[in-house]
Scaffold this motif. Sequence first.
Motif, PDB file in Angstrom:
ATOM      1  N   ILE A   5       0.865  -1.186   0.000  1.00  0.00           N
ATOM      2  CA  ILE A   5       0.000   0.000   0.000  1.00  0.00           C
ATOM      3  C   ILE A   5       0.904   1.239   0.000  1.00  0.00           C
ATOM      4  O   ILE A   5       1.604   1.507   0.977  1.00  0.00           O
ATOM      5  CB  ILE A   5      -0.914   0.033   1.241  1.00  0.00           C
ATOM      6  N   LEU A   6       0.884   1.988  -1.103  1.00  0.00           N
ATOM      7  CA  LEU A   6       1.682   3.221  -1.167  1.00  0.00           C
ATOM      8  C   LEU A   6       0.877   4.415  -0.661  1.00  0.00           C
ATOM      9  O   LEU A   6       1.426   5.359  -0.092  1.00  0.00           O
ATOM     10  CB  LEU A   6       2.136   3.480  -2.604  1.00  0.00           C
ATOM     11  N   GLY A   7      -0.411   4.358  -0.890  1.00  0.00           N
ATOM     12  CA  GLY A   7      -1.296   5.425  -0.436  1.00  0.00           C
ATOM     13  C   GLY A   7      -2.708   4.890  -0.383  1.00  0.00           C
ATOM     14  O   GLY A   7      -3.099   4.108  -1.257  1.00  0.00           O
ATOM     15  N   CYS A   8      -3.477   5.268   0.626  1.00  0.00           N
ATOM     16  CA  CYS A   8      -4.837   4.715   0.738  1.00  0.00           C
ATOM     17  C   CYS A   8      -5.793   5.695   1.389  1.00  0.00           C
ATOM     18  O   CYS A   8      -6.761   5.281   2.018  1.00  0.00           O
ATOM     19  CB  CYS A   8      -4.818   3.399   1.503  1.00  0.00           C
ATOM     20  N   TYR A   9      -5.519   6.999   1.212  1.00  0.00           N
ATOM     21  CA  TYR A   9      -6.433   7.997   1.772  1.00  0.00           C
ATOM     22  C   TYR A   9      -7.154   8.738   0.639  1.00  0.00           C
ATOM     23  O   TYR A   9      -6.608   8.892  -0.459  1.00  0.00           O
ATOM     24  CB  TYR A   9      -5.675   8.974   2.676  1.00  0.00           C
ATOM     25  N   ALA A  10      -8.353   9.208   0.936  1.00  0.00           N
ATOM     26  CA  ALA A  10      -9.170   9.881  -0.071  1.00  0.00           C
ATOM     27  C   ALA A  10      -8.684  11.307  -0.285  1.00  0.00           C
ATOM     28  O   ALA A  10      -8.005  11.884   0.555  1.00  0.00           O
ATOM     29  CB  ALA A  10     -10.627   9.892   0.391  1.00  0.00           C
ATOM     30  N   ALA A  11      -9.067  11.841  -1.445  1.00  0.00           N
ATOM     31  CA  ALA A  11      -8.967  13.281  -1.734  1.00  0.00           C
ATOM     32  C   ALA A  11      -7.534  13.796  -1.816  1.00  0.00           C
ATOM     33  O   ALA A  11      -6.781  13.355  -2.668  1.00  0.00           O
ATOM     34  CB  ALA A  11      -9.799  14.067  -0.754  1.00  0.00           C
ATOM     35  N   THR A  12      -7.133  14.701  -0.947  1.00  0.00           N
ATOM     36  CA  THR A  12      -5.891  15.435  -1.172  1.00  0.00           C
ATOM     37  C   THR A  12      -4.707  14.794  -0.453  1.00  0.00           C
ATOM     38  O   THR A  12      -4.845  14.297   0.656  1.00  0.00           O
ATOM     39  CB  THR A  12      -6.007  16.883  -0.660  1.00  0.00           C
ATOM     40  N   PRO A  13      -3.527  14.832  -1.101  1.00  0.00           N
ATOM     41  CA  PRO A  13      -2.330  14.382  -0.395  1.00  0.00           C
ATOM     42  C   PRO A  13      -2.033  15.329   0.770  1.00  0.00           C
ATOM     43  O   PRO A  13      -2.283  16.517   0.690  1.00  0.00           O
ATOM     44  CB  PRO A  13      -1.233  14.480  -1.457  1.00  0.00           C
ATOM     45  N   ARG A  14      -1.519  14.799   1.851  1.00  0.00           N
ATOM     46  CA  ARG A  14      -1.170  15.613   3.018  1.00  0.00           C
ATOM     47  C   ARG A  14       0.222  15.213   3.488  1.00  0.00           C
ATOM     48  O   ARG A  14       0.831  14.308   2.932  1.00  0.00           O
ATOM     49  CB  ARG A  14      -2.195  15.379   4.135  1.00  0.00           C
ATOM     50  N   THR A  15       0.678  15.852   4.542  1.00  0.00           N
ATOM     51  CA  THR A  15       2.059  15.613   4.970  1.00  0.00           C
ATOM     52  C   THR A  15       2.312  14.135   5.229  1.00  0.00           C
ATOM     53  O   THR A  15       3.351  13.603   4.846  1.00  0.00           O
ATOM     54  CB  THR A  15       2.361  16.442   6.234  1.00  0.00           C
TER      55      THR A  15
ATOM     56  N   GLY B  38       3.991  17.467  -5.872  1.00  0.00           N
ATOM     57  CA  GLY B  38       4.199  17.465  -4.425  1.00  0.00           C
ATOM     58  C   GLY B  38       4.165  18.851  -3.792  1.00  0.00           C
ATOM     59  O   GLY B  38       4.287  18.976  -2.575  1.00  0.00           O
ATOM     60  N   THR B  39       3.962  19.890  -4.614  1.00  0.00           N
ATOM     61  CA  THR B  39       3.977  21.255  -4.067  1.00  0.00           C
ATOM     62  C   THR B  39       2.922  21.440  -2.980  1.00  0.00           C
ATOM     63  O   THR B  39       3.184  22.075  -1.954  1.00  0.00           O
ATOM     64  CB  THR B  39       3.769  22.290  -5.192  1.00  0.00           C
ATOM     65  N   GLN B  40       1.728  20.861  -3.174  1.00  0.00           N
ATOM     66  CA  GLN B  40       0.692  21.080  -2.162  1.00  0.00           C
ATOM     67  C   GLN B  40       1.079  20.475  -0.812  1.00  0.00           C
ATOM     68  O   GLN B  40       0.745  21.033   0.241  1.00  0.00           O
ATOM     69  CB  GLN B  40      -0.670  20.582  -2.628  1.00  0.00           C
ATOM     70  N   VAL B  41       1.810  19.384  -0.832  1.00  0.00           N
ATOM     71  CA  VAL B  41       2.271  18.801   0.434  1.00  0.00           C
ATOM     72  C   VAL B  41       3.340  19.697   1.059  1.00  0.00           C
ATOM     73  O   VAL B  41       3.354  19.920   2.277  1.00  0.00           O
ATOM     74  CB  VAL B  41       2.792  17.371   0.205  1.00  0.00           C
ATOM     75  N   GLN B  42       4.214  20.243   0.231  1.00  0.00           N
ATOM     76  CA  GLN B  42       5.234  21.165   0.733  1.00  0.00           C
ATOM     77  C   GLN B  42       4.591  22.426   1.325  1.00  0.00           C
ATOM     78  O   GLN B  42       5.052  22.947   2.343  1.00  0.00           O
ATOM     79  CB  GLN B  42       6.200  21.560  -0.396  1.00  0.00           C
ATOM     80  N   LEU B  43       3.538  22.913   0.700  1.00  0.00           N
ATOM     81  CA  LEU B  43       2.823  24.074   1.248  1.00  0.00           C
ATOM     82  C   LEU B  43       2.293  23.769   2.645  1.00  0.00           C
ATOM     83  O   LEU B  43       2.385  24.573   3.559  1.00  0.00           O
ATOM     84  CB  LEU B  43       1.662  24.467   0.326  1.00  0.00           C
ATOM     85  N   ARG B  44       1.733  22.572   2.778  1.00  0.00           N
ATOM     86  CA  ARG B  44       1.212  22.166   4.092  1.00  0.00           C
ATOM     87  C   ARG B  44       2.338  22.059   5.119  1.00  0.00           C
ATOM     88  O   ARG B  44       2.223  22.538   6.240  1.00  0.00           O
ATOM     89  CB  ARG B  44       0.519  20.806   4.004  1.00  0.00           C
ATOM     90  N   LYS B  45       3.418  21.388   4.712  1.00  0.00           N
ATOM     91  CA  LYS B  45       4.547  21.198   5.635  1.00  0.00           C
ATOM     92  C   LYS B  45       5.049  22.533   6.152  1.00  0.00           C
ATOM     93  O   LYS B  45       5.453  22.642   7.297  1.00  0.00           O
ATOM     94  CB  LYS B  45       5.695  20.497   4.905  1.00  0.00           C
ATOM     95  N   HIS B  46       5.070  23.533   5.277  1.00  0.00           N
ATOM     96  CA  HIS B  46       5.644  24.820   5.669  1.00  0.00           C
ATOM     97  C   HIS B  46       4.576  25.810   6.109  1.00  0.00           C
ATOM     98  O   HIS B  46       4.834  27.000   6.216  1.00  0.00           O
ATOM     99  CB  HIS B  46       6.514  25.349   4.527  1.00  0.00           C
ATOM    100  N   LYS B  47       3.379  25.260   6.362  1.00  0.00           N
ATOM    101  CA  LYS B  47       2.284  26.023   6.969  1.00  0.00           C
ATOM    102  C   LYS B  47       1.976  27.315   6.214  1.00  0.00           C
ATOM    103  O   LYS B  47       1.789  28.376   6.809  1.00  0.00           O
ATOM    104  CB  LYS B  47       2.594  26.318   8.439  1.00  0.00           C
TER     105      LYS B  47
END
Lengths: 302, 302
Positions: A5-15, B38-47
Motif C-alpha cells: 500500500i503506497l497510499g490509501c487515503y481519499a482526496a488530497t495528499p497531506r504531509t 508534491g507542491t501542495q504537500v510542501q505548502l502544508r509542511k511549511h504552513k
Amino acid sequence: MKLHILGCYAATPRTFTNPTAQVLEIKNHLFLIDCGEGTQVQLRKHKIKFSRIQHIFISHLHGDHFFGLPGLISTFRLLGRKTALHIYGPKGIKEAVTLLLKLGDSWTNYPLIFHELTTKLPELVFEDEKVTVNTIPLDHRVYTNGFLFREKPADRKLNIEVVKKYNIDTCYYQNIKSGKDIVLDNGVLVPNHKLTLDPPKPKSYAFCSDTAYMPDMVPQIKEVDVLYHESTFLESEQHMAPKTKHATAKEAASIAKAANVGVLILGHYSTRYASIELFKEEAMEVFERVELADDGKSFDFH
Amino acid sequence: MKLHILGCYAATPRTFTNPTAQVLEIKNHLFLIDCGEGTQVQLRKHKIKFSRIQHIFISHLHGDHFFGLPGLISTFRLLGRKTALHIYGPKGIKEAVTLLLKLGDSWTNYPLIFHELTTKLPELVFEDEKVTVNTIPLDHRVYTNGFLFREKPADRKLNIEVVKKYNIDTCYYQNIKSGKDIVLDNGVLVPNHKLTLDPPKPKSYAFCSDTAYMPDMVPQIKEVDVLYHESTFLESEQHMAPKTKHATAKEAASIAKAANVGVLILGHYSTRYASIELFKEEAMEVFERVELADDGKSFDFH
C-alpha cells in the motif's frame, strides 16, 4: 502474492497521508494500481524497482487516483527506460498524458501503450501464461473500474518419490505435471492422481475503489482471496455515501460477506477522521476477517 | 520580502528533494512560483495558508515545474475556495488543466483565470498599487519565462516632529507623503524634503529558472536585490549545459556579477550531486554574495 500500500487515503495528499496507489506482486509481475500525486516518491521510499513496473491500472480519472501518472512516466524516461509501459484506464487517459508530454516536448524514449477502457461490463484486459486481469465495473461519479487479478491454476506437482519408484523417464515429467496418466513399459496404467500432488490454490485479488455500495459486483468477486474495498466513510457519515458514490466500512464488509472473500482490506479513508481504527470495528460487526490498509503497509498472502 | 523554497532540485521528485516551487511574500501577496509534483504537500509542511495564494506563476511546462498544479487546483476546490485563482504560464497550460478537470468532472467552484504567455519580450503580467510582475524571457529547451517582482516606491514618510512643529493639519498629510510642498497660513512655502524622510528602498526579486547562460537578461535584472538563478551543473559537467539549456553555478554567478545584484540564490541542482556545497564554492569564485537554496529554507529580505 504480496500487496504494497503506497497510499490509501481519499482526496488530497497531506504531509503524512497519500492518495491511492498500490503495487501488487503476483507471479513475478509488479502491477501498479492507481497513481495519485506523489506515487513515484512512495515507490522510492518503499524501494520498489521502477524498471519492474510494466503495467499500470488506473481505476478512474479523479486526481487522487491519477495525477501522479504524468510525473512517473517522465521519470521513467529520465531513468533511461527502454521497455514498453502499458497503461490501462478510462478513455481520455491517453489524450491527457499525451498532451502533457507534448507541451513539455518530453516524449518518452520507450513505447507507451494505452489500453483505453469504455465498456461497462467486466472485460479481460491482460493475460499471460500465469495471470489474468479483468475489469470490475464500479459505481462512482465518473466512469470507474476495479480490477480482478487471478493467478491461473499452476501445474500439478510431481510426487517425486512415487515417480521414481515407477522408474519413469524425466521426459514424461511435463506430461504428468499437466495431468496426464502414464502407461508403464509393462502396459500398466498409473493414474495421474497417484503420481502428483495438488498445486497451491491460485490466488486472487480484487481492487474495488472508488465505488458506492454495489452488490452487483458480488458474483464476479465470489471467494477471492483478498478484496480491497473502499470505505470512505464511517456509519456516522452514511448519509453522504450515496450522494458522493462512496461506501462505508459496513457496506464494504457486507460485500465481503456476500462474496465470502478470504480477507477484506479497507482503505480510501476520508481524511476527516483522526483515527482509522473505527473502520475496522464497524466492518467487523458484519464480517470477521478485516484488515486496515495504511500507507507503507505490506500484506503477504501465501 | 520573504522567499520560501518549497523545492529546488532538478528533474524527478525523490524521498528528500522536491522539484521547483517557491513562495514569494511581497507586499501582502503570497506569489507561488512554479508548482512541481508534491507542491501542495510542501505548502502544508511549511504552513503556508492555501487561501492566501491568489496568483501562480509557471515558468515553463516541463513536469518538474508544473505537474503539481492540477492537484493543487483540485485541492483548492475540495477546501471550498471561492476566490479567484490567477495562473500565468505558457500557452497550453489552460488546455492541459482544463482537460484534466474535464476528465475528472471536477470543475472548480471558484473562478480560474488563465493568463497565457506567448511573447518573447519582457511583458508586464501583473500590477497593483504596490507591486509589478514582469516576465523575463529565458533560453531553455521549451518556451520559458522567468519573473521579475518589483515593489513600487512607497510614499515618503512623514517627519512627524517637523510636521507638528509647523502645526500642519492632518488633511494635508497624504499630499505631503505624495511629495508635495506645503504653503503655511503665513504664506511661507515649506519644501517637501524638510517634512519627509526617504521611504524604504523598494525591493525586487528575479526568478530565472530554467535557462542556459544568457547575458541578454542582465539589463532587465540590473541591481535587483535578489536573483534566483538556476545552476543545474557544476564546472565538471559544463559541457552538458549548452545542450540541455541549463547553466552552471559559475555561469549563474557571472550573470549576478554583471547585473550587480544584491544577493544570488542558487538552485535547480541536478540530483547527480551528493552535496550542494560545491555550487556555492564555484559560484563564489566569480561573485561573493551567494546563498544556496534548499527545500524548506526561507530567506528574509528586510
